[in-house]
Motif scaffolding. Structure first.
Motif, mmCIF file in Angstrom:
data_model
loop_
_atom_site.group_PDB
_atom_site.id
_atom_site.type_symbol
_atom_site.label_atom_id
_atom_site.label_comp_id
_atom_site.label_asym_id
_atom_site.label_seq_id
_atom_site.Cartn_x
_atom_site.Cartn_y
_atom_site.Cartn_z
ATOM 1 N N PRO A 100 -22.745 17.527 -10.737
ATOM 2 C CA PRO A 100 -22.565 18.979 -10.770
ATOM 3 C C PRO A 100 -23.913 19.663 -10.523
ATOM 4 C CG PRO A 100 -21.474 17.905 -12.641
ATOM 5 C CD PRO A 100 -22.316 16.866 -11.968
ATOM 6 N N PRO A 101 -23.963 20.838 -9.867
ATOM 7 C CA PRO A 101 -22.814 21.642 -9.415
ATOM 8 C C PRO A 101 -22.281 21.265 -8.029
ATOM 9 C CG PRO A 101 -24.836 22.857 -9.028
ATOM 10 C CD PRO A 101 -25.249 21.560 -9.697
ATOM 11 N N ASP A 102 -23.024 20.445 -7.257
ATOM 12 C CA ASP A 102 -22.553 20.073 -5.913
ATOM 13 C C ASP A 102 -21.201 19.367 -5.981
ATOM 14 O OD1 ASP A 102 -24.841 21.114 -4.739
ATOM 15 O OD2 ASP A 102 -25.922 19.224 -4.858
ATOM 16 N N HIS A 103 -21.089 18.438 -6.935
ATOM 17 C CA HIS A 103 -19.837 17.711 -7.108
ATOM 18 C C HIS A 103 -18.705 18.679 -7.434
ATOM 19 C CE1 HIS A 103 -16.904 15.798 -9.872
ATOM 20 N NE2 HIS A 103 -16.916 14.836 -8.975
ATOM 21 N N SER A 104 -18.947 19.609 -8.352
ATOM 22 C CA SER A 104 -17.912 20.550 -8.792
ATOM 23 C C SER A 104 -17.431 21.419 -7.636
ATOM 24 C CB SER A 104 -18.451 21.442 -9.912
ATOM 25 O OG SER A 104 -19.062 20.665 -10.920
ATOM 26 N N HIS A 346 -13.596 8.227 -16.065
ATOM 27 C CA HIS A 346 -13.544 9.154 -17.187
ATOM 28 C C HIS A 346 -14.587 10.234 -16.911
ATOM 29 C CE1 HIS A 346 -12.989 10.578 -21.254
ATOM 30 N NE2 HIS A 346 -14.273 10.415 -21.538
ATOM 31 N N GLY A 347 -14.360 11.420 -17.420
ATOM 32 C CA GLY A 347 -15.329 12.482 -17.217
ATOM 33 C C GLY A 347 -15.141 13.171 -15.872
ATOM 34 N N VAL A 348 -16.217 13.764 -15.364
ATOM 35 C CA VAL A 348 -16.104 14.619 -14.172
ATOM 36 C C VAL A 348 -15.710 13.836 -12.921
ATOM 37 C CG1 VAL A 348 -17.723 16.330 -15.062
ATOM 38 C CG2 VAL A 348 -18.580 14.461 -13.634
ATOM 39 N N HIS A 349 -15.942 12.532 -12.914
ATOM 40 C CA HIS A 349 -15.622 11.735 -11.730
ATOM 41 C C HIS A 349 -14.280 11.009 -11.850
ATOM 42 C CE1 HIS A 349 -19.258 12.205 -9.353
ATOM 43 N NE2 HIS A 349 -19.956 12.132 -10.465
ATOM 44 N N GLN A 350 -13.474 11.375 -12.845
ATOM 45 C CA GLN A 350 -12.168 10.707 -12.977
ATOM 46 C C GLN A 350 -11.374 10.895 -11.676
ATOM 47 O OE1 GLN A 350 -9.544 12.068 -16.157
ATOM 48 N NE2 GLN A 350 -9.111 9.938 -16.640
#
Length: 406
Positions: A100-104, A346-350
């Motif tokens: 994050p924030p690029d991933h988001s 798990h988490g933001v990359h689920q």
């Protein structure tokens, strides 16, 4: 503090305990020191995380970065990558290797395409895809390779249709994606496969931006703030993940079920057991096993201090077989409540496509067991060639047979 154990040099990968079990060296490490030092081929000392709670904690902590462009990245030879590589430019659109924030920003544009509601709406269509492929299978004279004739075509048909990728191009992209996933190979070969896929997808998304259709890549192409390079990277990731993992779950899952005929019979008799059985197979097999994180600051995990700059290797298979979380984890039990499995991360990359994968597996296993009640391996189990040379585990081929007319 922790019991003394030998520090492994390189990642233990030998499936010496059986085709469905973690390498015994990983199991020993998990049971004695679930966050343990790991010496990489270039001498760098990183960490190996194998315990369930420790893996879950790591994946929820964004201070463990997914990026590959921060500093020198150390990985075992077994991945097919060099022992250490200089920081490489961040690949546009490859949000799995972003923080994050690029991933988001990128992931947010895709969440609408993979909502549970939208996936549920696809169930009937996916069931039709499965039935047509089973019709094809039934017309063949056994023995046949279940990977080639069923397990690979089903998710390929589904993901091609969802993304708007011509299914007629499947032979090319499947060959290149399979080559890209080989662990031990010259870097030139890996990059050759990547470049071929990238070139193909660049042309595809460029055409979709000019003339969008009714598919996920067209939906993405309508976002003017996404570059062609970002669209290509996202397409690469979605295409690769969308057929490789599910294809291997269908084939390896069938192999596992055929090794447990009593549970096969239960599933044939009661289709309501299928959702739970799919969850258990996901836990038991964990085909997408190994991934890497990079500590961006000094961190504490499992009673160990992980210093900034350390590469951390995670085994989802070892974590999903942790007896501290799952009772008798080495046993396939379709009645188990496998809630909390880590196979989709798990988490933001689920995994974005986890509901799609579940639907495909439920339809695939249900149809296969219903249409072929006498399905059996056509070779001894020990002759099934395992994908121990690939980054996604499974079988290279699964020769099966059945009684004519059944």
């Amino acid at each position: 503090m922790s019991q003394t154990v030998d520090v492994p040099h390189g990642l233990p990968m030998d499936r010496d305990a059986g085709p469905f079990d973690p390498p015994s060296a990983l199991t020993r490490l998990r049971d004695t020191r679930p966050v343990s030092p790991l010496v990489f081929p270039d001498g760098h000392e990183g960490w190996l995380v194998t315990g369930y709670e420790e893996v879950r904690q790591l994946m929820a902590d964004t201070r463990f970065s997914s990026r590959l462009d921060l500093d020198v990245i150390h990985v075992p030879y077994e991945t097919g990558m060099p022992a250490a590589t200089e920081p490489s430019p961040q690949l546009p659109g490859m949000f799995i290797a972003m923080d994050p924030p690029d991933h988001s920003r990128l992931r947010r544009k895709l969440t609408g395409a993979f909502t549970v509601k939208r996936m549920k709406q696809l169930e009937e269509h996916i069931a039709d895809v499965v039935e047509r492929q089973l019709d094809h299978l039934a017309r063949l004279a056994p023995p046949v390779d279940l990977v080639r004739e069923f397990a690979l075509p089903v998710p390929s048909l589904v993901i091609c249709e969802l993304l708007g990728v011509p299914y007629a191009d499947r032979d090319s992209f499947q060959a290149n994606s399979a080559q890209f996933m080989v662990r031990e190979q010259p870097l030139e070969q890996k990059m050759g496969a990547y470049i071929a896929l990238n070139t193909y997808l660049t042309e595809l998304v460029t055409n979709k931006r000019a003339d969008p259709g009714e598919d996920i890549l067209s939906d993405l192409a309508r976002h003017d703030d996404l570059t062609i390079e970002e669209l290509t990277g996202a397409a690469f990731l979605l295409l690769l993940a969308g057929h490789e993992t599910t294809a291997n779950m269908l084939s390896l899952g069938t192999f596992a079920l055929l090794q447990h005929p009593g549970q096969c019979a239960e599933l044939r008799a009661d289709a309501e057991l299928l959702p739970g059985a799919v969850e258990e197979l996901l836990r038991y097999l964990s085909v997408a096993d190994i991934f890497f994180r990079y500590a961006t600051e000094d961190l504490e995990l499992g009673g160990e201090t992980i210093t900034k700059g350390s590469t951390v290797v995670v085994s989802l298979l070892a974590a999903n077989h942790d007896p501290r979380r799952f009772e008798n984890p080495g046993t396939l039990d379709i009645h188990r409540n496998a809630r909390g499995l880590l196979s989709f991360g798990h988490g933001v990359h689920q995994c974005l496509g986890q509901q799609l994968a579940r639907i495909e597996m439920r339809a695939g296993f249900e149809g296969l067991l219903r249409r072929f009640p006498t399905l059996a391996l056509a070779v001894p189990a020990e002759e099934v060639k395992l994908r121990t040379d690939m980054n996604i585990y499974g079988v290279h081929a699964l020769p099966v047979t059945w009684t004519a007319g059944s």
